[in-house]
Design a protein around this motif. Sequence first.
Motif, short mmCIF file in Angstrom:
data_model
loop_
_atom_site.label_atom_id
_atom_site.label_comp_id
_atom_site.label_asym_id
_atom_site.label_seq_id
_atom_site.Cartn_x
_atom_site.Cartn_y
_atom_site.Cartn_z
N SER A 233 2.83 70.50 14.14
CA SER A 233 3.96 69.62 14.01
C SER A 233 5.35 70.23 13.76
O SER A 233 5.23 71.48 13.31
CB SER A 233 3.79 68.43 12.96
N ASP B 196 8.11 72.16 12.29
CA ASP B 196 8.00 72.73 10.82
C ASP B 196 6.82 72.95 10.36
O ASP B 196 6.92 73.56 9.08
CB ASP B 196 9.06 71.80 9.91
N ASP B 197 5.83 72.99 10.95
CA ASP B 197 4.57 73.54 10.30
C ASP B 197 4.78 75.15 10.37
O ASP B 197 3.81 75.82 9.69
CB ASP B 197 3.43 73.15 11.33
N SER C 108 7.07 78.39 15.32
CA SER C 108 7.87 79.53 15.87
C SER C 108 7.78 80.83 14.92
O SER C 108 7.86 81.93 15.41
CB SER C 108 9.51 79.11 15.79
N THR C 109 7.61 80.53 13.63
CA THR C 109 7.70 81.81 12.63
C THR C 109 6.51 82.35 13.20
O THR C 109 6.39 83.66 12.89
CB THR C 109 7.76 81.17 11.34
N LYS D 126 1.58 78.63 5.30
CA LYS D 126 2.30 78.32 4.07
C LYS D 126 1.32 78.53 2.82
O LYS D 126 1.74 77.83 1.85
CB LYS D 126 3.03 76.97 4.09
N LEU E 93 2.93 78.65 -0.32
CA LEU E 93 3.66 77.73 -1.20
C LEU E 93 2.76 76.91 -2.02
O LEU E 93 3.04 75.89 -2.62
CB LEU E 93 4.42 76.60 -0.30
N ALA F 27 2.85 82.64 7.53
CA ALA F 27 3.35 83.26 8.75
C ALA F 27 4.86 83.97 8.37
O ALA F 27 4.99 84.80 8.72
CB ALA F 27 3.89 82.05 9.85
N LEU F 28 5.31 83.09 7.34
CA LEU F 28 6.92 83.69 6.88
C LEU F 28 6.50 85.26 6.11
O LEU F 28 7.17 85.99 6.59
CB LEU F 28 7.24 82.88 5.88
N1 LIG Z 1 7.22 79.65 2.49
C1 LIG Z 1 6.81 79.64 3.90
N2 LIG Z 1 7.71 78.80 4.69
C2 LIG Z 1 7.10 78.97 6.26
C3 LIG Z 1 6.00 79.39 6.73
N3 LIG Z 1 6.09 79.59 7.98
C4 LIG Z 1 7.00 78.79 8.23
N4 LIG Z 1 7.69 78.62 7.30
C5 LIG Z 1 9.26 77.86 7.47
O1 LIG Z 1 9.17 76.52 7.76
C6 LIG Z 1 9.92 76.15 8.36
C7 LIG Z 1 9.85 75.67 9.95
O2 LIG Z 1 9.41 76.86 10.76
P1 LIG Z 1 9.07 76.88 12.25
O3 LIG Z 1 8.61 78.09 12.66
O4 LIG Z 1 10.72 76.81 12.54
O5 LIG Z 1 8.56 75.52 12.42
P2 LIG Z 1 8.04 75.06 13.98
O6 LIG Z 1 8.77 73.56 13.95
O7 LIG Z 1 6.45 74.66 13.92
O8 LIG Z 1 8.21 76.11 15.02
C8 LIG Z 1 11.07 77.47 8.46
O9 LIG Z 1 11.98 77.27 7.36
C9 LIG Z 1 10.13 78.61 8.28
O10 LIG Z 1 10.92 79.63 7.42
C10 LIG Z 1 5.13 80.13 5.52
O11 LIG Z 1 4.09 80.71 5.67
N5 LIG Z 1 5.43 79.90 4.14
#
Ligand SMILES: Nc1nc2c(ncn2[C@@H]2O[C@H](COP(=O)(O)OP(=O)(O)O)[C@@H](O)[C@H]2O)c(=O)[nH]1
Lengths: 299, 414
Positions: free
Chosen positions: B11, B13-14, B17-18, B143, B146, B180-181
């Motif tokens: 979904s 913000d999951d 992309s990261t 994540k 978190l 992923a981050l």
């Molecule tokens: N703390 C944390 N934040 C994450 C992680 N993966 C992604 N995020 C954050 O979640 C948000 C959404 O990530 P994004 O990759 O844009 O999600 P997408 O919409 O699925 O492509 C961003 O602010 C990322 O930095 C993770 O493993 N840990």
Amino acid sequence: MPARLSHLDVLESEALHIMREVAAECKNPVLLFSGGKDSIVMLRLAEKAFRPGRFPFPLMHIDTEHNFPEVIAFRDKRAAELGERLIVRSVQDSIDRGRIKLRHENESRNVMQTVTLLDAIQEFGFDACFGGARRDEEKARAKERIFSFRDEFGQWDPKNQRPELWDLYNTRVHPGEHMRVFPLSNWTEMDIWQHIAREKLAVPSIYYAHRRDVVWRGGWLPVSHLVQPREGEEVKNIMVRFRTVGDMSCTCPVESDAATAEAIILETAGSRITERGATRMDDRTSEASMELRKREGYF
Amino acid sequence: MDLLRFTTAGSVDDGKSTLIGRLLYDAKSIFEDQLQAMERSTERRGGTGVDLSLLTDGLQAEREQGITIDVAYRYFATPRRKFIIADTPGHEQYTRNMVTGASTANLAIVLIDARKGVLTQSRRHAYIAQLLGIPHLIAAINKMDLVDYSEAIYHTIKTEFSAFCTQLGARDVSFIPISALHGDNVVDRSAHMPWYTGDTLLNTLEGIHIQHDINLRDFRFPVQLVCSPQISGRPDFRGYMGRIESGSVRAGDEIVVLPSGHRSRIKHIVTYDGNITEACAPQSVTLTLEDHIDISRGDMIVHPENPPRSAHEFHAMLCWMSEQPLQPRGKYLIKHTTHTAKAVVQEIEHKVDINTLATGEASELKMNEIGRVLIKVQRPLVCDVYRNNRASGAFIVIDEHTNNTVAAGMIAAV
Ligand SMILES: Nc1nc2c(ncn2[C@@H]2O[C@H](COP(=O)(O)OP(=O)(O)O)[C@@H](O)[C@H]2O)c(=O)[nH]1
């Protein structure tokens, strides 16, 4: 079971399948041949797809007259060897006929090709054009379909593309519309060089390391009648090769000693800069410049 | 080196992309100029450093809205494999994009946010992956940083999602806790989760067996083109060009041409690089036969054993992709292998609520809806059930007036 297929075998088979679908379903296709490495690979794929028959389409080059002479010589030689028909339409012609207005004499002609290309498509009534673009080249390309629909103005609408499912390609267009078809969509720069090496394909000499006079303008530019050293600029003579062969006024070579396809593969494996990033000044103008050009009908 | 195609689902913000950014970055497939462009973009938007998710931002509209609007393809390679990623957005309204990305994939990564657990969307993604016959599934629990890298949370999610996948009939599902981050368990092993002893995501992608993803048993060769070039020296050359969609073939094999039922033998398997004695899916080749029989595009050459069915009428699952809803009795074109036929949708048998998987009656199918229909075709389709053979069980639906592709179809029963 026959031996396992390599990634190149699979990519090649996919490209043959795409080309044959076009040959079967489109009325009047054409293959855009620039003399560059991607279109050279496309020609080999066309041989693999259609021999022992002839190609069911002519080749066409949109000549900017800013091309490297080696590339033009290669283009003519290759078309003659294949015994296939080559159509050339020139940007200079479009300028002379007032279809293109120049802002200054030696302006880059990459963008202008669009006008000449669309005019030629209309002139011959082509309903499908094979292009050698790859999705790894650029962000907008990464989103483009293999069969990319163009409306009657030749324009691409990235937000309204036909879904492309499995490898069941929808080739249908109304009169005046056409398809751009990219058999190399899933290939990377590395795959191209591996294919050139495997097939022992000849490419224009400027792809391999050679000495050349260059000047530094945020990247090395080859000195030619289009690029004359300006006051205070130092002309250097260094070993370079070209990763792409576009408009001589804005295509930069990279420093390299690689004199064979194998050496280029090794260099590509270690390269830290994308092909277009290294070599195309016209792509650097804005984050969206390729997308804007594509929307207008560019390759 | 072989080739693995995968798709990512999650979904908004999951962290899709990261994750892709991280995978490319750690696998050293991001180039310096791309990194610099990402740094500039991050700064322009008031951030610092490199936001890896920007790598997959493609079009201007997306950069403005900060969302992904269409399928994008990414490439990277390790010494073991070349990978093609179909990166598809996870919004409600974009089921069609996930179906598109899934249609060519060997594998799907379903992202689950560790804080949120298994959501309706996670189930939907697994359902679509299963419907499209993707052989392998990886549930990446993201994540983890978190939730304090909690093993208990990971296990709760794993147990729940695993049960759901079993219910769907998914056979090969792996679970990996990641961040992923920060990169935990993406390419490099996590120092924070010693309790996880499985492979990292990249190792899993490199190691999954894909040779059996294509049906290797049933030879299917839809004819794309007939080649009779009348060249001097070989005046009788008549070759059938196409791609082997499944199975394999040897020179000398007995074959049947469908739907006509004419029999012959393979004389030569012709390629540009010379004749070969044996070929297999997905090779593109040219076949010549011992006998001169009437064959044209849309016919299928097969072995007499395990032949496909010839059907005038069949049941199929449709994923509708057009603003104009599907109407019962609607007339369309369908393209199946190399054959395009006029077709009428006789009946909408049911619609699937992809959130609950409950089926219900429907009078139409709207954009992004999935349902089961009964279709009648003007000329019989030589086909297999999609579950047994993706290549000869899939079709697209085309609106004859707009020329748009309006649905993805999968033959469910003949
Ligand atoms: N703390 C944390 N934040 C994450 C992680 N993966 C992604 N995020 C954050 O979640 C948000 C959404 O990530 P994004 O990759 O844009 O999600 P997408 O919409 O699925 O492509 C961003 O602010 C990322 O930095 C993770 O493993 N840990």
